[in-house]
Design a protein around this motif. Sequence first.
Motif, PDB file in Angstrom:
ATOM      1  N   LEU A 254       5.498  10.308  -1.668  1.00 18.99           N
ATOM      2  CA  LEU A 254       4.381  10.218  -0.706  1.00 18.99           C
ATOM      3  C   LEU A 254       4.832   9.621   0.623  1.00 18.99           C
ATOM      4  CD1 LEU A 254       1.206   8.897  -2.583  1.00 18.99           C
ATOM      5  CD2 LEU A 254       1.579  11.148  -1.599  1.00 18.99           C
TER       6      LEU A 254
ATOM      7  N   ARG B 159      -9.881  16.576  -6.709  1.00 19.20           N
ATOM      8  CA  ARG B 159      -8.543  16.016  -6.530  1.00 19.20           C
ATOM      9  C   ARG B 159      -7.504  16.542  -7.503  1.00 19.20           C
ATOM     10  NH1 ARG B 159      -8.071  11.101  -3.330  1.00 19.20           N
ATOM     11  NH2 ARG B 159      -6.120  10.770  -4.403  1.00 19.20           N
TER      12      ARG B 159
ATOM     13  N   ARG C 290      -1.122  23.440 -10.593  1.00 19.46           N
ATOM     14  CA  ARG C 290       0.332  23.647 -10.523  1.00 19.46           C
ATOM     15  C   ARG C 290       0.688  25.119 -10.631  1.00 19.46           C
ATOM     16  NH1 ARG C 290       2.261  18.575  -9.009  1.00 19.46           N
ATOM     17  NH2 ARG C 290       0.958  17.034 -10.026  1.00 19.46           N
TER      18      ARG C 290
ATOM     19  N   PHE D 127       0.044  18.289  -4.651  1.00 21.35           N
ATOM     20  CA  PHE D 127      -0.781  17.390  -3.869  1.00 21.35           C
ATOM     21  C   PHE D 127      -0.214  17.352  -2.461  1.00 21.35           C
ATOM     22  CE2 PHE D 127      -1.949  13.124  -2.364  1.00 21.35           C
ATOM     23  CZ  PHE D 127      -3.301  13.125  -2.619  1.00 21.35           C
TER      24      PHE D 127
ATOM     25  N   GLU E  40       6.513   3.815 -13.045  1.00 21.16           N
ATOM     26  CA  GLU E  40       7.710   3.885 -12.180  1.00 21.16           C
ATOM     27  C   GLU E  40       8.421   5.223 -12.351  1.00 21.16           C
ATOM     28  OE1 GLU E  40      10.206   0.567 -13.127  1.00 21.16           O
ATOM     29  OE2 GLU E  40       8.954  -0.857 -11.995  1.00 21.16           O
TER      30      GLU E  40
ATOM     31  N   LEU F 149       6.998   8.041 -13.259  1.00 21.54           N
ATOM     32  CA  LEU F 149       6.159   9.127 -12.733  1.00 21.54           C
ATOM     33  C   LEU F 149       6.175   9.186 -11.215  1.00 21.54           C
ATOM     34  CD1 LEU F 149       2.972   8.791 -14.976  1.00 21.54           C
ATOM     35  CD2 LEU F 149       4.658  10.630 -15.015  1.00 21.54           C
TER      36      LEU F 149
ATOM     37  N   ASP G 254       4.392   8.331  -7.453  1.00 20.56           N
ATOM     38  CA  ASP G 254       3.042   8.217  -6.898  1.00 20.56           C
ATOM     39  C   ASP G 254       2.026   9.033  -7.688  1.00 20.56           C
ATOM     40  OD1 ASP G 254       4.000   6.743  -4.541  1.00 20.56           O
ATOM     41  OD2 ASP G 254       4.969   8.642  -4.025  1.00 20.56           O
TER      42      ASP G 254
ATOM     43  N   VAL H 245      -1.446  10.768  -8.157  1.00 23.00           N
ATOM     44  CA  VAL H 245      -2.440  11.309  -7.227  1.00 23.00           C
ATOM     45  C   VAL H 245      -3.725  11.758  -7.919  1.00 23.00           C
ATOM     46  CG1 VAL H 245      -0.724  11.977  -5.526  1.00 23.00           C
ATOM     47  CG2 VAL H 245      -1.385  13.617  -7.298  1.00 23.00           C
ATOM     48  N   PHE H 246      -3.708  11.841  -9.241  1.00 22.93           N
ATOM     49  CA  PHE H 246      -4.901  12.265  -9.967  1.00 22.93           C
ATOM     50  C   PHE H 246      -4.762  11.868 -11.425  1.00 22.93           C
ATOM     51  CE2 PHE H 246      -7.162  15.487 -12.551  1.00 22.93           C
ATOM     52  CZ  PHE H 246      -8.448  15.304 -12.060  1.00 22.93           C
TER      53      PHE H 246
ATOM     54  N   GLU I  96      -6.849  12.635 -15.038  1.00 27.01           N
ATOM     55  CA  GLU I  96      -7.957  13.269 -15.750  1.00 27.01           C
ATOM     56  C   GLU I  96      -8.241  12.422 -16.979  1.00 27.01           C
ATOM     57  OE1 GLU I  96      -8.269  17.518 -15.725  1.00 27.01           O
ATOM     58  OE2 GLU I  96      -8.572  17.508 -17.882  1.00 27.01           O
TER      59      GLU I  96
ATOM     60  N   VAL J  42      -4.533  12.983 -18.615  1.00 26.13           N
ATOM     61  CA  VAL J  42      -3.414  13.620 -17.926  1.00 26.13           C
ATOM     62  C   VAL J  42      -3.198  12.882 -16.608  1.00 26.13           C
ATOM     63  CG1 VAL J  42      -2.532  15.727 -16.858  1.00 26.13           C
ATOM     64  CG2 VAL J  42      -3.844  15.861 -18.971  1.00 26.13           C
TER      65      VAL J  42
ATOM     66  N   GLU K 137      -1.327  12.979 -13.018  1.00 28.78           N
ATOM     67  CA  GLU K 137      -0.621  13.865 -12.095  1.00 28.78           C
ATOM     68  C   GLU K 137       0.058  13.018 -11.030  1.00 28.78           C
ATOM     69  OE1 GLU K 137      -0.860  17.426 -11.769  1.00 28.78           O
ATOM     70  OE2 GLU K 137      -2.631  17.973 -12.951  1.00 28.78           O
ATOM     71  N   SER K 138       1.366  13.157 -10.939  1.00 34.17           N
ATOM     72  CA  SER K 138       2.066  12.557  -9.804  1.00 34.17           C
ATOM     73  C   SER K 138       2.229  13.653  -8.769  1.00 34.17           C
ATOM     74  CB  SER K 138       3.432  12.023 -10.244  1.00 34.17           C
ATOM     75  OG  SER K 138       4.268  13.100 -10.575  1.00 34.17           O
ATOM     76  N   VAL K 139       2.830  13.343  -7.618  1.00 31.58           N
ATOM     77  CA  VAL K 139       3.020  14.380  -6.604  1.00 31.58           C
ATOM     78  C   VAL K 139       3.780  15.552  -7.219  1.00 31.58           C
ATOM     79  CG1 VAL K 139       3.913  14.910  -4.320  1.00 31.58           C
ATOM     80  CG2 VAL K 139       3.096  12.620  -4.804  1.00 31.58           C
TER      81      VAL K 139
ATOM     82  N   ALA L 186       4.508  16.279 -10.754  1.00 34.96           N
ATOM     83  CA  ALA L 186       4.251  16.927 -12.039  1.00 34.96           C
ATOM     84  C   ALA L 186       3.078  16.298 -12.771  1.00 34.96           C
ATOM     85  CB  ALA L 186       5.502  16.839 -12.915  1.00 34.96           C
ATOM     86  N   ALA L 187       2.598  17.014 -13.788  1.00 32.51           N
ATOM     87  CA  ALA L 187       1.536  16.514 -14.653  1.00 32.51           C
ATOM     88  C   ALA L 187       2.147  16.006 -15.951  1.00 32.51           C
ATOM     89  CB  ALA L 187       0.551  17.643 -14.947  1.00 32.51           C
TER      90      ALA L 187
ATOM     91  N   ASP M 246     -11.314   7.873  -7.363  1.00 33.64           N
ATOM     92  CA  ASP M 246     -11.065   7.650  -5.935  1.00 33.64           C
ATOM     93  C   ASP M 246      -9.777   6.880  -5.676  1.00 33.64           C
ATOM     94  OD1 ASP M 246     -13.313   8.985  -5.064  1.00 33.64           O
ATOM     95  OD2 ASP M 246     -14.595   7.227  -5.343  1.00 33.64           O
TER      96      ASP M 246
ATOM     97  N   PRO N 245      -6.514   6.752  -7.647  1.00 29.89           N
ATOM     98  CA  PRO N 245      -5.499   6.986  -8.689  1.00 29.89           C
ATOM     99  C   PRO N 245      -4.279   6.078  -8.525  1.00 29.89           C
ATOM    100  CG  PRO N 245      -5.580   8.833  -7.131  1.00 29.89           C
ATOM    101  CD  PRO N 245      -6.743   7.951  -6.822  1.00 29.89           C
TER     102      PRO N 245
END
Lengths: 369, 124
Positions: free
Chosen positions: A40, A294, A298, A319, B29, B31, B33, B35-36, B38, B54, B56-58, B60-61, B81, B83
């Motif tokens: 990021l 959000r 993939r 993302f 660490e 994973l 960042d 970002v989501f 579930e 689940v 989700e990082s930038v 992969a899931a 809001d 993650p």
Amino acid sequence: MGDTSAISRTVLYDLHVGLGAKMVPFAGYDMPVQYPDGILKEHLHTRDAAGLFDVSHMGQLVISGEAPDKAIESLIPGDIQSLKPGEMRYSFLTNDKGGILDDLIVTRRENDLFVVVNAGCKQQDIRLLTEGLAGQATVTELKDRALVALQGPKAAAVLARFAPDSADMTFMTYREMDVNGVPCFITRSGYTGEDGFEISIPADQAVALCTALLAEEEVAPVGLGARDSLRLEAGLCLYGHDLTEETTPASAGLLWSISKRRREDGNFPGAEVILAEIANKPTMKRVGILPEGRAPAREHTEIADMNGNVVGEVTSGGFAPSLQAPIAMGYVPAELSAVGTELQLIVRGKARAAKVAKMPFVEQRYYRG
Amino acid sequence: MTIKYSKDHEWVTLDGDVATVGISNYAQEQLGDVVFVEVPEVGAEMSKGDELAVVESVKAASEVYAPVAGEVVEVNQDLEDNPSFVNEDATGQGWFARIKVANASDLDELMSEDEYKSFVEGLE
């Protein structure tokens, strides 16, 4: 653990490890996916200042001969003959079915062509070019050069400190010049949507030059993770994902790269299929997609119409750090490709709302003079 | 409250018969960042090892598995809001769900903090 004996390292490997990079295998190379800052921050830093990327895994080729520009046109639909020395163009190798075998950048130099190809396709491309141009031109891989990209709104100011003559280069041009005293090939190009440069450096001087660039306060090292999110925001295709042997230039939205003359000549592999598809319009089209909410969608996520029929597939998705929202690209039937068309994405069995979006997702900021 | 860990890098704390579940600091660490997230639905019945969430990082899931069996009684709505709580405070604000534990013995199979520390060191 894979077979580490078969994996290559770029000349910058020790520099990456020293910077704390997380190394992953990519296209046969052990490459930095991210540094301690994380994807990021690296992404946003590139949009705000300047990022330095190691892309030495890519193939750097020189094609020389009597008329290499004319010769290479027998393998790619790009208009290379009209390039002046120092100009470059995006094109792709095609097969007899009109599918794309790899995308590449061709630069015309005074006496030859300088070609950069994808790492994962390098061996195939060298073979295709060598065989296809036999008797007309020779193909040489520049194995003794590293390749780095300096990208971002501060890239030009930084590079000008080391190579003042780079400042007035415009997008998609090439020049040879000393950078901090090191003889380099510079192109004003990149894969992030930002202004920036790709710099080909003699391998034995690459660590020193990269160390000098990284010492500038605007510059941070950026890994493959952010390279991917940056190019996706810029709406740029990744070979093997958004482009494959099954995708054609018309469906991929790359017809801008096939000039009128090349269409009239029609003397490249798959021309019959490609030209027919231009005339009849493609049935599937590559589009940008904005998922609602959000949850990222993939690669290989199914795309459905509003009746729930699966009509296509996401080819790149993730993302977008600049938008703080998920984005994707994929292929849908032409009748569903208009910006604003409502679609559904099947993420882990659940249909999620999405819309066809204009690309690029983030405005490109190339320097055109 | 004592914290316990699974080999899949989930953590569990127990309050009465309700287990709070998240992923370990080591896992976040790895994973990068987030970002989501579930999260499951309240009321969902989990067997041990079922997909609970689940992340989700930038890049992969990744699936998160239920380290204990039971009914999901609460989920962390704040993750929708924010993650990044998973990165910033993995064993605190970054919790995923609370599960009403069906078999208390599930907890016995988990590792103590020290055991987990050695387990992670063995992965390096």
